[in-house]
Design a protein around this motif. Structure first.
Motif, PDB file in Angstrom:
ATOM      1  N   SER A  26      -9.649  -5.204   0.939  1.00  0.00           N
ATOM      2  CA  SER A  26     -10.109  -4.674   2.226  1.00  0.00           C
ATOM      3  C   SER A  26      -9.349  -5.295   3.389  1.00  0.00           C
ATOM      4  O   SER A  26      -9.009  -4.611   4.352  1.00  0.00           O
ATOM      5  N   GLU A  27      -9.070  -6.595   3.302  1.00  0.00           N
ATOM      6  CA  GLU A  27      -8.306  -7.270   4.358  1.00  0.00           C
ATOM      7  C   GLU A  27      -6.872  -6.748   4.418  1.00  0.00           C
ATOM      8  O   GLU A  27      -6.334  -6.516   5.505  1.00  0.00           O
TER       9      GLU A  27
ATOM     10  N   SER B  63      -5.843  -3.788   3.486  1.00  0.00           N
ATOM     11  CA  SER B  63      -5.925  -2.437   4.038  1.00  0.00           C
ATOM     12  C   SER B  63      -6.060  -2.466   5.554  1.00  0.00           C
ATOM     13  O   SER B  63      -5.390  -1.705   6.263  1.00  0.00           O
ATOM     14  N   SER B  64      -6.896  -3.355   6.066  1.00  0.00           N
ATOM     15  CA  SER B  64      -7.086  -3.414   7.517  1.00  0.00           C
ATOM     16  C   SER B  64      -5.842  -3.940   8.240  1.00  0.00           C
ATOM     17  O   SER B  64      -5.571  -3.548   9.373  1.00  0.00           O
ATOM     18  N   ILE B  65      -5.081  -4.815   7.608  1.00  0.00           N
ATOM     19  CA  ILE B  65      -3.837  -5.314   8.207  1.00  0.00           C
ATOM     20  C   ILE B  65      -2.882  -4.156   8.490  1.00  0.00           C
ATOM     21  O   ILE B  65      -2.226  -4.110   9.527  1.00  0.00           O
ATOM     22  N   TYR B  66      -2.825  -3.196   7.572  1.00  0.00           N
ATOM     23  CA  TYR B  66      -1.911  -2.062   7.703  1.00  0.00           C
ATOM     24  C   TYR B  66      -2.578  -0.805   8.263  1.00  0.00           C
ATOM     25  O   TYR B  66      -2.005   0.284   8.202  1.00  0.00           O
ATOM     26  N   GLY B  67      -3.776  -0.929   8.793  1.00  0.00           N
ATOM     27  CA  GLY B  67      -4.456   0.219   9.378  1.00  0.00           C
ATOM     28  C   GLY B  67      -4.882   1.254   8.359  1.00  0.00           C
ATOM     29  O   GLY B  67      -5.047   2.428   8.686  1.00  0.00           O
ATOM     30  N   GLY B  68      -5.056   0.826   7.095  1.00  0.00           N
ATOM     31  CA  GLY B  68      -5.528   1.724   6.051  1.00  0.00           C
ATOM     32  C   GLY B  68      -4.469   2.607   5.427  1.00  0.00           C
ATOM     33  O   GLY B  68      -4.782   3.422   4.573  1.00  0.00           O
ATOM     34  N   LYS B  69      -3.209   2.449   5.851  1.00  0.00           N
ATOM     35  CA  LYS B  69      -2.121   3.279   5.310  1.00  0.00           C
ATOM     36  C   LYS B  69      -0.927   2.421   4.930  1.00  0.00           C
ATOM     37  O   LYS B  69      -0.620   1.430   5.600  1.00  0.00           O
TER      38      LYS B  69
ATOM     39  N   LYS C 158      -2.982   6.629   1.967  1.00  0.00           N
ATOM     40  CA  LYS C 158      -4.186   5.866   2.285  1.00  0.00           C
ATOM     41  C   LYS C 158      -4.347   4.737   1.268  1.00  0.00           C
ATOM     42  O   LYS C 158      -4.204   4.937   0.063  1.00  0.00           O
TER      43      LYS C 158
ATOM     44  N   PRO D 299       2.700   1.213   4.947  1.00  0.00           N
ATOM     45  CA  PRO D 299       3.721   1.320   5.994  1.00  0.00           C
ATOM     46  C   PRO D 299       4.980   2.048   5.541  1.00  0.00           C
ATOM     47  O   PRO D 299       5.740   2.541   6.370  1.00  0.00           O
TER      48      PRO D 299
END
Length: 68
Positions: A31-32, A34-40, A47, A42
């Motif tokens: 989850s961390e 995913s949140s670092i990359y805005g859920g996508k 997703k 790079p």
């Protein structure tokens, strides 16, 4: 043993935790990451989801001795 998070689609390494003491936070959760990359991802834009048990693999790394 290293903990490596990769994109399921393009296999880009998103995060790698190689050893204890690498950083203050320790191993990050999916989850961390995913949140670092805005859920996508790079690289490919797919997703990022929390991995299922089938998405996780454990591989042993044999330590090689050095010969001088």
């Amino acid at each position: 043993m290293a903990v490596i998070y990769k994109c399921k689609e393009c296999r880009k390494v998103l995060y790698s935790f190689e050893k204890v003491g690498q950083d203050f936070y320790g191993v990050r959760t999916p989850s961390e990451i995913s949140s670092i990359y805005g859920g996508k991802c790079p690289k490919c834009g797919k997703k990022l989801n929390v991995p299922l048990i089938d998405d996780i693999s454990v591989k042993l790394r044999v330590k090689r001795s050095r010969s001088f």
